[in-house]
Design an enzyme around this catalytic site. Structure first.
Site, PDB file in Angstrom:
ATOM      1  N   ASP A  32       0.851  -1.190   0.000  1.00 52.85           N
ATOM      2  CA  ASP A  32       0.000   0.000   0.000  1.00 52.85           C
ATOM      3  C   ASP A  32       0.891   1.246   0.000  1.00 52.85           C
ATOM      4  O   ASP A  32       1.883   1.304   0.733  1.00 52.85           O
ATOM      5  CB  ASP A  32      -0.901  -0.015   1.243  1.00 52.85           C
ATOM      6  CG  ASP A  32      -2.061   0.958   1.134  1.00 52.85           C
ATOM      7  OD1 ASP A  32      -3.210   0.498   1.089  1.00 52.85           O
ATOM      8  OD2 ASP A  32      -1.810   2.193   1.094  1.00 52.85           O
ATOM      9  N   HIS A 101     -10.241  -5.362  -2.952  1.00 55.68           N
ATOM     10  CA  HIS A 101      -8.905  -5.561  -2.373  1.00 55.68           C
ATOM     11  C   HIS A 101      -9.047  -5.930  -0.911  1.00 55.68           C
ATOM     12  O   HIS A 101      -9.940  -5.444  -0.219  1.00 55.68           O
ATOM     13  CB  HIS A 101      -8.028  -4.313  -2.531  1.00 55.68           C
ATOM     14  CG  HIS A 101      -8.678  -3.040  -2.127  1.00 55.68           C
ATOM     15  ND1 HIS A 101      -9.599  -2.388  -2.916  1.00 55.68           N
ATOM     16  CD2 HIS A 101      -8.557  -2.297  -0.997  1.00 55.68           C
ATOM     17  CE1 HIS A 101     -10.013  -1.298  -2.304  1.00 55.68           C
ATOM     18  NE2 HIS A 101      -9.415  -1.224  -1.132  1.00 55.68           N
TER      19      HIS A 101
HETATM   20  P1  AMP Z   1      -9.862   1.346   0.555  1.00 49.95           P
HETATM   21  O1  AMP Z   1     -10.071   2.592   1.371  1.00 49.95           O
HETATM   22  O2  AMP Z   1     -10.206   0.083   1.291  1.00 49.95           O
HETATM   23  O3  AMP Z   1     -10.533   1.433  -0.800  1.00 49.95           O
HETATM   24  O4  AMP Z   1      -8.294   1.250   0.343  1.00 49.95           O
HETATM   25  C1  AMP Z   1      -7.635   1.759  -0.759  1.00 49.95           C
HETATM   26  C2  AMP Z   1      -6.164   1.624  -0.440  1.00 49.95           C
HETATM   27  O5  AMP Z   1      -5.440   1.683  -1.651  1.00 49.95           O
HETATM   28  C3  AMP Z   1      -5.627   2.734   0.464  1.00 49.95           C
HETATM   29  O6  AMP Z   1      -5.021   2.145   1.604  1.00 49.95           O
HETATM   30  C4  AMP Z   1      -4.610   3.459  -0.421  1.00 49.95           C
HETATM   31  O7  AMP Z   1      -3.497   3.903   0.296  1.00 49.95           O
HETATM   32  C5  AMP Z   1      -4.251   2.389  -1.422  1.00 49.95           C
HETATM   33  N1  AMP Z   1      -3.835   2.857  -2.743  1.00 49.95           N
HETATM   34  C6  AMP Z   1      -4.515   3.683  -3.568  1.00 49.95           C
HETATM   35  N2  AMP Z   1      -3.840   3.863  -4.734  1.00 49.95           N
HETATM   36  C7  AMP Z   1      -2.715   3.101  -4.634  1.00 49.95           C
HETATM   37  C8  AMP Z   1      -1.600   2.870  -5.491  1.00 49.95           C
HETATM   38  N3  AMP Z   1      -1.502   3.462  -6.697  1.00 49.95           N
HETATM   39  N4  AMP Z   1      -0.615   2.041  -5.049  1.00 49.95           N
HETATM   40  C9  AMP Z   1      -0.691   1.460  -3.836  1.00 49.95           C
HETATM   41  N5  AMP Z   1      -1.718   1.639  -2.985  1.00 49.95           N
HETATM   42  C10 AMP Z   1      -2.699   2.457  -3.359  1.00 49.95           C
END
Ligand code: AMP
Ligand code: ZN
Length: 137
Positions: A32, A101
């Protein structure tokens, strides 16, 4: 199937470089970019599904064994003290990226994170009413 406007489809399928800790034919597991703790990773199915409601059963069935394997590896390699699995569906539940995810979150004594809810205190009647609603009575 992947979705052309989905960032996690691109990350899962290697169209955008990412820090992958594990890959097989169905999944890519990436760090993440804004981790809750050291080693916070995301299990991404390569096939697009908006959320848990949308996830095919055959993909779903592979996720918990993979989570167990990676939780064990992350715990050992990073010397974590515990672990959270977190999975958000729809905006009201905190989902910000609409590609399923599963968060893998190593926990450390005194890591300052709080991945909890506020417990409520429904009456026995309210709990019974909820039970009956779920069971369709
Ligand atoms: P959620 O709030 O459950 O939808 O989690 C989305 C997660 O994706 C968050 O913890 C973000 O930090 C992570 N995230 C979003 N874009 C990316 C990216 N390009 N690479 C890695 N993590 C990401
Ligand atoms: Zn996607």
């Amino acid at each position: 199937m992947t979705k052309s406007d989905c960032i996690f489809c691109k990350l899962a399928n290697g169209e955008i470089p990412t820090r992958s800790i594990y890959e097989d034919e169905d999944f890519n597991v990436i760090l993440d970019m804004n981790p809750a703790t050291k080693g916070h990773a995301l299990i991404l199915p390569k096939q697009h599904a908006d959320n848990l409601y949308d996830l095919p059963d055959d993909v779903a069935a592979k996720i918990l064994p993979l989570a167990k394997k990676l939780a064990t590896k992350l715990t050992e390699t990073l010397k974590a003290d515990g672990f959270n699995l977190v999975q958000n569906n729809k905006e009201c539940a905190g989902q910000t990226v609409n590609h399923f995810h599963l968060h893998l979150i190593p926990r450390y004594e005194n890591d300052g994170q709080r991945i909890l809810w506020n417990p409520t205190t429904p009456s026995a009647e309210e709990l019974d009413a909820t039970l009956n609603t779920i069971k369709g009575n």
